[in-house]
Design a protein around this motif. Structure first.
Motif, PDB file in Angstrom:
ATOM      1  N   LEU A 220       0.853  -1.199   0.000  1.00 44.28           N
ATOM      2  CA  LEU A 220       0.000   0.000   0.000  1.00 44.28           C
ATOM      3  C   LEU A 220       0.883   1.241   0.000  1.00 44.28           C
ATOM      4  CD1 LEU A 220      -2.748  -1.007   2.548  1.00 44.28           C
ATOM      5  CD2 LEU A 220      -2.710  -1.260   0.075  1.00 44.28           C
ATOM      6  N   PHE A 221       0.391   2.284  -0.643  1.00 42.64           N
ATOM      7  CA  PHE A 221       1.138   3.530  -0.683  1.00 42.64           C
ATOM      8  C   PHE A 221       0.788   4.309   0.579  1.00 42.64           C
ATOM      9  CE2 PHE A 221       0.640   1.869  -4.852  1.00 42.64           C
ATOM     10  CZ  PHE A 221       1.860   2.092  -5.459  1.00 42.64           C
ATOM     11  N   PRO A 222       1.772   4.457   1.486  1.00 40.57           N
ATOM     12  CA  PRO A 222       1.458   5.019   2.803  1.00 40.57           C
ATOM     13  C   PRO A 222       0.959   6.461   2.743  1.00 40.57           C
ATOM     14  CG  PRO A 222       3.808   4.506   2.624  1.00 40.57           C
ATOM     15  CD  PRO A 222       3.174   4.045   1.363  1.00 40.57           C
TER      16      PRO A 222
ATOM     17  N   TYR B 194      -1.195   7.661   0.544  1.00 45.01           N
ATOM     18  CA  TYR B 194      -2.541   7.786  -0.019  1.00 45.01           C
ATOM     19  C   TYR B 194      -3.561   7.119   0.904  1.00 45.01           C
ATOM     20  CZ  TYR B 194      -0.339   9.119  -4.456  1.00 45.01           C
ATOM     21  OH  TYR B 194       0.384   9.742  -5.430  1.00 45.01           O
TER      22      TYR B 194
ATOM     23  N   TYR C  32      -5.567   6.421   6.372  1.00 43.39           N
ATOM     24  CA  TYR C  32      -4.287   6.094   5.768  1.00 43.39           C
ATOM     25  C   TYR C  32      -3.861   4.693   6.229  1.00 43.39           C
ATOM     26  CZ  TYR C  32      -3.884  10.833   4.114  1.00 43.39           C
ATOM     27  OH  TYR C  32      -4.094  12.000   3.447  1.00 43.39           O
ATOM     28  N   PRO C  33      -3.069   3.990   5.409  1.00 49.33           N
ATOM     29  CA  PRO C  33      -2.678   2.617   5.746  1.00 49.33           C
ATOM     30  C   PRO C  33      -2.093   2.479   7.149  1.00 49.33           C
ATOM     31  CG  PRO C  33      -2.041   3.093   3.508  1.00 49.33           C
ATOM     32  CD  PRO C  33      -2.599   4.371   4.068  1.00 49.33           C
ATOM     33  N   SER C  34      -1.316   3.467   7.597  1.00 56.67           N
ATOM     34  CA  SER C  34      -0.684   3.336   8.911  1.00 56.67           C
ATOM     35  C   SER C  34      -1.702   3.299  10.047  1.00 56.67           C
ATOM     36  CB  SER C  34       0.304   4.482   9.128  1.00 56.67           C
ATOM     37  OG  SER C  34      -0.365   5.718   8.987  1.00 56.67           O
TER      38      SER C  34
ATOM     39  N   ARG D 157      -5.061  -3.977   6.219  1.00 58.83           N
ATOM     40  CA  ARG D 157      -4.170  -3.531   5.144  1.00 58.83           C
ATOM     41  C   ARG D 157      -4.138  -4.546   4.009  1.00 58.83           C
ATOM     42  NH1 ARG D 157      -0.501  -0.882   8.811  1.00 58.83           N
ATOM     43  NH2 ARG D 157       1.082  -2.487   8.726  1.00 58.83           N
TER      44      ARG D 157
END
Lengths: 259, 279
Positions: free
Chosen positions: B110-112, B114, B155-157, B164
């Protein structure tokens, strides 16, 4: 409470330095004294014969610093991320960039002066050049080593090379830029003062240089204090910018946040 | 189409199977050699022939380092085959990525920077279909099926590991791939999270019916998910055995473990792989 204590201590320190400077055993010939400097600031502020007014010197230096910073960051960042994506361009340009990087920064001033004359343009370009080099090399290095699995994912999703730049490298580069920002700001000011001291009629660098020739410790101290003040203000601005950016990007920028 | 809740897959009426959208994949005589860092040529894959029917679910297992990922990369067009051909729906994959194939990697891809929503829509953006009404609907639908609607702006984080992975699964499915490649996608998850996301995967597969080629080293996972388990030998990899899994569909990943078919096929897979461990 802690903030208040820090602020109080800082003011106390400033007062102690000023008092010692005024009344302590300081060599007046070399360091002057606040009681001599303050009237001189007022005098310079409105301008004396042969010198532009102090407010204009400060604003000239600040203006050149900010423009150099913007130009250097803009070019360094964008060229850095694009070079990261295209190894042929990157490797072809490497020896030339290393050559430019190896030339002592101050040696550019005569060259730039011959090209752009005495004044604002030379200052901006000198400053931009120094900022460019530090930003470019930092961003290039980070964006070149962007996480491989993210780049592969872009390809697997059918993304172009431009997509790799836009969706991966720019963001990784942004992390490197944030880290390089404090030194970029400090170096931008250094670049402007370099150029001013050798090739300008206005600006704190030229005030300092003229004072040195005239053996005028008052003006020397004034320009040094003004430069320090600009440095503190810019560092504060960078700090604000960094926290703003960190808030907009709620994740670690290197993209390796595994559980 | 109605949205099925996670645990209610069993209750789904079997008389309404979704239409197969997957393409058949044919591997013919695939071979691949590596140059190691010390300069030695190592044969990774040796002459693999495999036909995968449209909409099938094939799991590939094998000892580590036997070239499973390389095989998937060749099907995706991320790597070129040295010998042999890969054809997807009759068209040869010549080392070029096409819209037909989706790929879910082992790493957290995943693009952290986005949001969940933007991550899922990335493939659509690359295909130039981002603003189509149909694309928007599809992203919404995927989010809903994966129970991610509430975190679409996150967001992914901010998500758990299992969430995720679900986002990554949706991202791979958003382009409506005819073939979905999965390279040990749930390897890093704990048992419970893994079972849960396997159930999501089966739900997606039941409703979208792409052809799935899934690589894992977890034999339990292989038998739970697959129509056929393809057992590869150690390097240079060839197909040692293909096990037809006899468990009925639709499957409940929690319940299948108790079926006699599961135990039989699990043991067969172990036996087939067993000979490949002693060095």
């Amino acid at each position: 409470m802690k903030k208040l204590a820090v602020a109080a201590t800082q003011i106390l320190l400033l007062l102690m330095i000023a008092l010692y400077w005024q009344y302590g055993s300081v060599e007046t010939q070399l360091f002057s004294r606040p009681s001599i400097i303050i009237p001189r600031v007022v005098e310079l502020w409105h301008g004396v014969i042969g010198l532009p007014p102090l407010w204009r010197q400060v604003s000239d230096t600040l203006q050149a610093t900010l423009l150099g910073l913007a130009l250097g960051i803009g070019l360094g960042f964008s060229i850095g991320v694009v070079f990261a994506e295209f190894p042929v361009i990157r490797e072809s340009a490497a020896p030339y960039l290393n050559a430019i990087n190896a030339v002592p920064r101050v040696a550019w001033v005569p060259v730039l002066t011959m090209m752009f004359g005495f004044g604002l343009v030379t200052k901006i370009i000198m400053s931009a050049l120094i900022v460019f080099l530090v930003v470019f090399f930092n961003v290039l290095d980070a964006a070149t080593h962007a996480p491989e699995h993210l780049l592969r994912n872009v390809r697997a999703l059918g993304g172009s090379r431009w997509a790799s730049v836009r969706d991966v490298r720019i963001w990784v580069g942004l992390g490197a830029l944030m880290a390089a920002l404090p030194s970029a700001v400090a170096l931008a000011l250094v670049g402007v003062v370099f150029a001013e001291s050798l090739a300008a009629e206005s600006g704190l660098g030229s005030l300092m240089f003229n004072a040195m020739h005239a053996n005028d410790t008052r003006d020397l101290m004034i320009s040094a204090i003004m430069l320090a003040a600009i440095g503190v203000v810019l560092a504060g601005a960078v700090h604000v910018l960094q926290s703003w950016l960190a808030m907009r990007l709620p994740q670690d920028l290197r993209g390796d946040n595994h559980e | 189409m109605t949205i099925q809740r996670l645990r209610s897959v069993e209750a789904r009426p079997p008389e309404a199977p979704a239409a197969v959208t997957g393409y058949p994949v044919v591997l013919k005589g695939i071979g691949k050699t590596f140059l190691t860092q010390s300069g030695q040529l190592v044969k990774a894959i040796d002459n693999i022939d495999l036909e995968i029917e449209a909409g099938g679910f094939v799991v590939i297992v094998g000892p580590s380092g036997c070239g499973k990922s390389t095989l998937l990369n060749c099907i995706a067009g991320l790597e070129k085959t040295e010998t042999g051909t890969v054809t997807v729906n009759g068209h040869q994959v010549g080392g070029r990525v096409t819209d037909d194939v989706g790929y879910m990697f082992q790493q957290d891809t995943l693009f952290p920077w986005y949001t969940v929503e933007k991550n899922i829509a990335l493939g659509l953006r690359y295909a130039g279909k981002l603003n189509h009404a149909e694309s928007r609907g599809r992203v919404d639908h995927l989010l809903e099926m994966a129970d991610l609607s509430s975190v679409r702006k996150s967001y992914p984080s901010e998500l758990s590991g299992g969430m995720r992975r679900r986002v990554a699964l949706c991202a791979a499915l958003a382009i409506q791939p005819r073939v979905l490649l999965m390279d040990e996608p749930f390897g890093a998850l704990d048992t419970f999270t893994k079972a849960s996301i396997q159930q999501y995967l089966l739900k997606f597969w039941d409703s979208l019916r792409p052809t799935v080629i899934f690589v894992t080293h977890d034999l339990e996972e292989a038998v739970t998910l697959a129509d056929r388990v393809v057992v590869l030998s150690r390097r240079p990899a060839y197909i040692k055995e293909i096990i037809e899994v006899g468990i009925d569909r639709p499957r409940d990943v929690y319940a299948v473990k108790d079926t006699p078919e599961f135990l039989t096929d699990y043991r067969r897979t172990w036996r087939a792989l067993g000979g490949e461990f002693d060095h």
